[in-house]
Design an enzyme around this catalytic site. Structure first.
Site, PDB file in Angstrom:
ATOM      1  CG  HIS A 242      -1.680  -1.172   1.430  1.00 27.63           C
ATOM      2  ND1 HIS A 242      -2.960  -1.484   0.733  1.00 27.63           N
ATOM      3  CD2 HIS A 242      -1.493  -2.204   2.023  1.00 27.63           C
ATOM      4  CE1 HIS A 242      -3.514  -2.659   0.859  1.00 27.63           C
ATOM      5  NE2 HIS A 242      -2.596  -3.095   2.048  1.00 27.63           N
TER       6      HIS A 242
ATOM      7  CB  SER B 111      13.055  21.069 -16.669  1.00 31.40           C
ATOM      8  OG  SER B 111      12.189  22.143 -16.750  1.00 31.40           O
TER       9      SER B 111
ATOM     10  CE  LYS C 289      11.752  18.293 -12.043  1.00 31.21           C
ATOM     11  NZ  LYS C 289      10.634  18.449 -12.999  1.00 31.21           N
TER      12      LYS C 289
ATOM     13  CG  ASN D 266      12.062  15.653 -15.613  1.00 31.65           C
ATOM     14  OD1 ASN D 266      11.996  15.870 -14.321  1.00 31.65           O
ATOM     15  ND2 ASN D 266      12.067  16.754 -16.437  1.00 31.65           N
TER      16      ASN D 266
ATOM     17  CD  GLU E 108       8.201  10.900 -15.909  1.00 27.40           C
ATOM     18  OE1 GLU E 108       7.963  11.774 -16.948  1.00 27.40           O
ATOM     19  OE2 GLU E 108       8.297  11.181 -14.833  1.00 27.40           O
TER      20      GLU E 108
ATOM     21  CE  LYS F 277      -0.839  -7.347 -43.741  1.00 31.56           C
ATOM     22  NZ  LYS F 277      -2.189  -8.181 -43.630  1.00 31.56           N
TER      23      LYS F 277
END
Length: 483
Positions: free
Chosen positions: A181, A302, A308, A310, A315, A350
Site C-alpha cells: 500500500h 527541463s 530537474k 526527469n 515514464e 499487421k
C-alpha cells in the site's frame, strides 16, 4: 489476331494507369473503372506490409517449388521464378536500405513482388499465383514474420532478466524497506525486489514460447477459403517453410487472427509488467526516496528548471503500457463482429502487430539500459528503515514463546501504541513498558536482538524468501534457466 487481342486485354487488366504510373493489379478483370483515390488511401497497405517482403518472397519460392514438384509448372518456369524472386529480394532490400521506403504504385507487397518478378521471369511469373489466394498468402507471411522476429523479444527479455539477476547477485547485502500500500512494511533485500521482476519476466518468456505451437501451423494451400483444388502436399510445403504442421481447416486458416490477438494480449501483459517496474523505479528515484539515481543517458531535463532530472524513459514506458493494452483491445474489437473467413477488416492486423512489436522492443531496451546504468544508494536504503517495520518480528518472537499469533499481533499493536504515546522509538522504550503489556517480553537482551535489519531478513529462509540463502537459491535457478 483474336488471341493477340485477348493477350492485350489481359495486359491492360494487369497494368492499370494511376497518377501516370504503371500499377500492377492482381484483380480487376470484371471492373471497368479504377478505385477512387480516397478508397485507395484507405485500402492500400504497401507502406505497412512492405516489412513482409522477405516472407512474401520466401513463401512464393516454396509455393513455386511445390507447384513444380506436383507437375503444375515446368522446371524452366520454376527456375525462372526462383531466380527472378531472388533478384526482386535484392532490389527491394537495396531500395529500402537507401530510401527507407518503396515508391511502387501497387496496393500491397504481393502486387509489388509479382510485378517486379514479371520483369525478370517474363510469362513464367504469371504462373506463380496458380491456386493461391492473397488470403492464405497474407496469413502465411504474417506467421512467418512472427516466427522470424518474436525471438528478438525473447532475447531482449532475457537480457533484462540477466541484468536484474546480476545486480541482485552483486548487491545482495543491501537492505531496503519493503512496501505494501506504499507504506513501509518489512525489511527486504534490494536483491529480493529486483528478482521479483525477473521472475515476472521469466513467465512472460514462457508464455510467448507456449504460443509457438499454435503459431507454427501453416495456412498456405488453403486458397481463398475452400482449400486448394490442385493435388499439392501441404505438409511438405509447411515443413519447407519451417512450420511444424498445417492448419486443419481452410476457413479457419484464412479468417483466424487468434495468433496475432494472442501476441497483442501477451504484449499488453509485458507492458504492464514493465510499467509496474518503471513506476517503482520512478518512485525510488525521486528525491523523497533517493534510493536510485539514473544515468544521464536515460534521463532528461527541463526546458525551464535547470535542476530537474526527469526519468522520462521510464515514464514513456509507463505510457506505452497503455498503448499496448489499447492495441490489444482495439484488435479484439475488430475481430468480435466479423463473419467467417477473410474480411478486409483483417488488414489492420499487421499495422497493429508491427506497432506493438516495435514499441515493446524499444521499451525493453530502455528498461535494460536504465537498470544497467543506474546507481543504488545503499545508505539511503538503510536510513529509510525504521523500528516499526520489525513489529511482525516481535509478534513472531512471542509466538516462539507460546503466545498464539492473533494475541501476539494485538500485544505488539499495544506496544506500538505505547511507544507513540511516549513519543519514543521502539528501541528506546523502557523494558518495563514491554513487560507491563506482555510478561513474555521477559528478557531485555532478547528484545534488543530484534532490532537488527540483517537478523530480520535472515528469518525468511523459506523458498522464495528474502533471506540471503533464499535469494541465492533464486539467483541459481535463474542462472540455470538462462543457460
Amino acid at each position: 489476331m483474336q488471341f493477340n487481342n485477348v493477350l492485350s486485354a489481359i495486359s491492360s487488366i494487369l497494368f492499370k494507369i494511376s497518377n501516370n504510373q504503371d500499377r500492377y493489379q492482381l484483380w480487376g478483370g470484371c471492373f471497368q473503372e479504377e478505385p477512387s483515390d480516397v478508397l485507395r488511401r484507405l485500402n492500400d497497405s504497401l507502406c505497412v506490409d512492405v516489412r513482409l517482403y522477405q516472407q512474401d518472397i520466401r513463401g512464393s519460392i516454396a509455393w513455386a517449388r511445390e507447384l513444380n514438384r506436383c507437375g503444375y509448372i515446368t522446371d524452366d518456369d520454376y527456375e525462372a521464378i526462383y531466380q527472378g524472386l531472388k533478384k526482386v529480394e535484392t532490389e527491394i532490400s537495396e531500395e529500402l536500405c537507401k530510401n527507407g521506403r518503396l515508391s511502387d504504385a501497387e496496393e500491397d507487397i504481393h502486387s509489388v513482388v509479382e510485378r517486379r518478378l514479371r520483369t525478370h521471369a517474363g510469362e513464367a511469373a504469371l504462373r506463380l499465383h496458380t491456386a493461391r489466394s492473397r488470403n492464405d498468402q497474407s496469413a502465411t507471411n504474417t506467421k512467418l514474420w512472427m516466427m522470424d522476429n518474436l525471438t528478438n523479444l525473447i532475447n531482449e527479455i532475457k537480457k533484462l532478466i540477466m541484468v536484474l539477476k546480476d545486480r541482485a547477485e552483486n548487491e545482495i547485502e543491501i537492505i531496503i524497506p519493503g512496501y505494501t500500500h506504499l507504506q513501509r512494511a518489512q525489511p527486504i533485500r534490494w536483491s529480493h525486489f529486483l528478482l521479483s521482476y525477473a521472475w515476472m519476466l521469466r513467465d512472460d518468456v514462457l508464455r510467448l514460447e507456449e504460443q509457438q505451437c499454435r503459431l507454427s501451423r501453416c495456412p498456405l494451400g488453403s486458397g481463398a477459403l475452400a482449400g486448394c483444388a490442385l493435388d499439392i502436399d501441404r505438409e511438405r510445403l509447411a515443413r519447407s517453410l519451417g512450420f511444424e504442421c498445417v492448419t486443419p481447416n481452410s476457413l479457419f486458416a484464412v479468417g483466424s487472427r487468434d495468433h496475432i490477438l494472442e501476441f497483442l494480449n501477451w504484449s499488453s501483459m509485458c507492458g504492464m509488467h514493465l510499467s509496474r517496474l518503471a513506476e517503482d523505479l520512478i518512485l525510488y528515484g525521486s528525491q523523497e526516496f533517493n534510493l536510485v539515481k539514473f544515468a544521464d543517458q536515460f534521463s532528461t531535463g527541463s526546458s525551464l528548471m535547470p535542476q530537474k532530472r526527469n526519468p522520462d524513459g521510464l515514464e514513456l514506458i509507463r505510457g506505452a503500457a497503455g498503448v499496448l493494452l489499447g492495441d490489444a483491445i482495439a484488435f479484439s474489437c475488430v475481430l468480435k463482429g466479423l463473419p467467417s473467413t477473410y474480411n478486409k477488416d483483417l488488414q489492420s492486423d499487421k499495422e497493429i502487430m508491427f506497432r506493438s512489436y516495435d514499441k515493446l522492443l524499444d521499451c525493453f531496451k530502455v528498461v535494460t539500459g536504465t537498470i544497467t546504468t543506474m546507481k543504488v544508494n545503499a545508505a539511503r536504503g538503510e536510513a529509510l528503515l525504521e523500528s516499526g517495520m520489525l513489529a511482525t518480528d516481535m509478534a513472531h518472537a512471542l509466538v516462539r514463546r507460546g503466545v498464539p499469533f492473533r494475541r501476539a499481533h494485538h500485544l505488539v499493536g499495544a506496544v506500538l501504541q505505547r511507544a507513540a504515546e511516549l513519543a519514543v522509538d521502539l528501541r528506546e522504550m523502557p523494558h518495563e513498558e514491554y513487560i507491563a503489556i506482555c510478561p513474555e517480553f521477559e528478557s531485555k537482551a532478547d528484545i534488543e536482538k530484534l532490532f537488527s535489519w540483517e537478523a530480520s531478513v535472515e528469518q525468511y529462509i523459506s523458498t522464495g524468501g528474502t533471506a540471503k540463502a533464499a535469494v541465492k537459491q533464486q539467483i541459481t535457478q535463474l542462472k540455470e534457466w538462462l543457460k
